[in-house]
Design an enzyme around this catalytic site. Structure first.
Site, short mmCIF file in Angstrom:
data_model
loop_
_atom_site.label_atom_id
_atom_site.label_comp_id
_atom_site.label_asym_id
_atom_site.label_seq_id
_atom_site.Cartn_x
_atom_site.Cartn_y
_atom_site.Cartn_z
CB SER A 189 -1.01 0.00 1.03
OG SER A 189 -0.18 0.55 2.30
CG ASP A 190 1.33 5.83 -1.17
OD1 ASP A 190 1.45 6.51 -2.28
OD2 ASP A 190 2.30 6.07 -0.21
#
Ligand code: GLC
Length: 750
Positions: A281-282
């Site tokens: 994920s970011d």
């Protein structure tokens, strides 16, 4: 840690039985077997630990218990090899299963030796050079213990208000594809298990660059067809080039945040493309799905994210906290967890971390700022600079211009010249234009330096008079203006993209001296510079050119080399024209170029007297500079465009031939470009799309035959039936120096 002896023994017996298996296949199967074996020993907590990533820059001791318990799978922002080994030692030697930690960092355009920002790198249209730069970044970063970079950024960017356009390769899908492949190969090298190889992470998956109104993190509304035709191909190219990981984006597209979107993370990435690497994920993009209003709480965010296909959660900690309950409540299937952990272990095996978890701590001094690295950074900067104007060939600077006034807030800006996403470089290593010109040309020219303004946002005009006086004493003025690096990059969107502060006033005052004014702009995006362009006799766009930018710009200004860069992104006249890009649709009422502009409209004009075409009354229709535009010190002539036939079937290849001649006085490199238009489709098609480019260097008077081969299959697009096909019909093939000045040939696909 297993001795290599056993592996050799197994390999020998394996080959004696099935001698035809090649080593790669053997390694791959062997890795899967190792994964199975390790997975079978892991507890749920240990599996979830692999899915948890944290940032550690200091105070590592406070994480030792988690490391001993196997609660951390990867760490980023540790860039000290000794510290990395201390962390690794706890994970490998004090945890139950000894699974090594993967160390990551944002190495976007260099680690110590900083290359031009990716938007500038794209302006080189030179994938081979860009691959070399990524390789150098990997060599330097891996010496610090980094084995995973959160790069390349592949977001198609058509909005200069968006600060992250600086990290992109611009507006074009094909150019971005080529740059994606090059950067992935550069970072990862030929063998991911080589300690100098770094796992790449094409990002941000997907469509982040279309943030509405250019406001970072804003929603996007990209249809599946547009995703497939414009935004997904660079990621597919990166996956095919072997990208080890992919990062999800912050934006919700059509109401679905990327970190919770199984269509892109499973259907497209895994099922269609066969990606077997890691999805990360970011930064907190998992738990931000609560803020999006897509998840009710952090536990819901963990559920949706894991089920959608995110393997590793970056820093927000919902996986480690909620997955045990979610599995216990059958909200997440154990097979889903196992699949995610397999992906993570697979990359760690491929990186060789199980056999070689520690970093050699003696490499830093020989790797950082190596002369070869600095030379490559300089060459990339040279090829990234785009010459946009050169009235009466005021450039290159002639030896009779003895007195040179150097002015502007970017002439000696060691920090800002490096651009966005730079953490590990020492700014005092930056060679600025001022120090390069003094160093290399100070003996032949007299240099007067007066900044006029002290930084790009400076509104204090007190210094402008001194700069103007310096200019009056000079034979030529070199003005360095643009953007401080902090105005570029993440969360740095701008609604007004004209030169900040009183820079335009500085240029206008300098122009009034009547001396030749050469303006050099350093920025992380296209700026609306029409007025600044008009008062300048010559203008170079240098983006943020990195550590060696000053030497590169100096050599270009004094003619040691000729500018060759071309624009990877359209330059608007006015910010209100954005989004503006070359590969647009024609619309039902395209502008004819004869439109009436606002200052030409007569009083009491009848309502429809101005015509009904698609343009702006105040800005007209055209951009300031088109995609692919860039001048040289020499001139090139394109001629004799021929194609191998005027009718093709889908399995044919269009053979393209034309001549390019250097009809000027300097050696120069021309980026020749080939575009194609599909005239009629089951859905409307762009008026042209880049399909090939190449860099051709010619001496004065030299003429060369240029050939391109374009398989008709590359004209396929996702059509009305959402199938990727080449539709029969009329096409136009175009060749030229940019996306507007083009020779054309028609052909038909049967
Ligand atoms: C940031 C960026 C991403 C970066 C990550 C880690 O928010 O969006 O590109 O890799 O966080 O720093």
């Amino acid at each position: 840690m297993r001795s290599t002896g056993k592996i050799i023994l197994i390999a020998a017996s394996f080959f004696s039985v099935v001698s035809c298996t090649n080593v790669t296949e053997f390694k791959k199967d062997d890795t899967e077997r190792k994964i199975d074996e390790l997975l079978s020993k892991m507890t749920l907590e240990e599996k979830i630990g692999q899915m948890h990533q944290i940032s550690i820059e200091r105070n590592i001791e406070k994480h030792f218990t988690d490391l001993q318990n196997g609660n951390i799978g990867s760490v980023f922002n540790t860039v000290n090899p000794i510290m990395a080994n201390q962390i690794q030692k706890v994970a490998v030697e004090e945890s139950r299963l000894g699974i090594p930690i993967l160390f990551a960092r944002d190495v976007i355009h260099g680690f110590k030796t900083i290359f031009p920002i990716p938007l500038g790198q794209a302006a080189t249209f030179n994938p081979a050079l860009i691959q070399e730069g990524a390789r150098i970044a990997a060599v330097e970063a891996s010496a610090a213990g980094v084995r995973w970079t959160f790069a390349p950024m592949m977001d198609i960017s058509r909005d200069a208000r968006w600060g992250r356009i600086a990290e992109s390769c611009g507006e074009d899908t094909y150019l971005t594809e080529k740059m994606a492949e090059a950067m992935v190969r550069g970072f990862q090298g030929d063998d991911l298990s080589n300690p100098a190889s770094v796992a790449s992470c094409p990002k941000h998956f997907v469509g982040y660059g279309a943030a509405e109104s250019g406001r970072d993190y804003n929603s996007t509304y990209i249809t599946e067809r547009q995703l497939r035709n414009v935004y997904l191909p660079p990621f597919e190219a990166a996956v095919k080039a072997g990208a080890a990981t992919i990062m999800t984006s912050f934006n919700d597209n059509d109401g679905i945040p990327a970190s919770g979107n199984p269509f892109i993370l499973r259907t497209v990435l895994r099922d269609e493309w066969g990606f077997d690497g890691v999805v990360v994920s970011d930064w907190s993009s998992v738990t931000e799905m609560v803020s999006h209003g897509f998840c009710s709480d952090r536990k819901d965010a963990a559920r949706k994210s894991v089920n959608a296909g995110v393997d590793i959660e970056m820093v927000s900690g919902s996986f480690i906290k909620h997955i045990p309950d979610l599995v216990g409540e059958s909200c997440i299937d154990m097979n889903t967890i196992d699949a995610a952990v397999r992906n993570i272990l697979r990359i760690k095996f491929r990186l060789g971390l199980f056999d070689n978890p520690y970093v050699n701590t003696t490499l830093e001094d020989s790797a950082y700022y190596h002369p070869n690295h600095l030379a490559a950074a300089k060459q990339t900067a040279v090829e990234s600079v785009v010459l946009l104007k050169n009235e009466e060939n005021v450039l290159p600077i002639r030896s009779d211009k003895k007195r040179i006034a150097i002015v502007g807030p970017l002439a000696d800006a060691q920090h800002d010249q490096l651009g966005t996403w730079v953490f590990d470089s020492e700014e005092e290593k930056t060679v600025t234009p001022l120090n390069a010109i003094r160093e290399s040309y100070g003996d032949k020219y007299s240099i007067i330096y007066e900044p006029g303004l002290t930084y790009s946002r400076d509104n204090n005009v007190a210094g402008i008079a001194k700069a103007v006086n310096a200019a009056k004493q000079a034979d030529i003025i070199l003005a360095f203006v643009g953007e401080e690096s902090i105005l570029s990059g993440e969360a740095h969107s701008l609604a007004d993209i004209s030169l900040q502060g009183k820079q335009s006033q500085l240029l206008a005052e300098l122009s009034k001296t009547g001396k030749p004014l050469v303006t050099v702009i350093m920025a992380g995006r296209p700026l609306t510079i029409e007025n600044d362009l008009n008062v300048s006799d010559a203008l170079m766009y240098a983006w943020h050119p990195g550590t060696m930018g000053g030497e590169a710009i100096a050599d270009l200004l004094f003619g040691e080399c000729s500018p060759s860069g071309k624009l990877p992104v359209t330059f608007p006249r006015m910010v209100g024209q954005i989004p503006i890009y070359y590969n647009r649709n024609n619309t039902g009422r395209p502008a004819r170029g004869t439109e009436t502009l606002i200052h030409e409209i007569p009083l009491k004009a009848g309502q429809t007297s101005l015509g009904c075409n698609s343009y702006w009354l105040d800005a007209g229709y055209d951009e300031l500079f088109p995609f692919g535009y860039g001048l040289s010190y020499t001139k090139f002539n394109y001629d004799s465009l021929n194609i191998s036939s005027d009718r093709f079937s889908e399995n044919d290849t269009v053979k393209v031939n034309f001549t390019l001649e250097n009809i000027g006085d300097f050696e120069g490199t021309e980026i020749v470009q080939l575009y194609v238009q599909d005239k009629v489709g089951s859905v409307t098609r762009p008026i042209k799309e880049l399909k090939r480019f190449d860099r051709i260097t010619l001496s004065p008077g030299e003429k060369q035959n240029i050939n391109f081969s374009l398989p008709v299959k590359e004209l396929a697009f996702w059509n009305l039936d959402m199938e990727k096909v080449v539709e029969p019909g009329d096409f136009v093939l175009m060749v030229g120096p940019n996306s507007k000045d083009l020779m054309t040939k028609k052909f038909v696909v049967e």
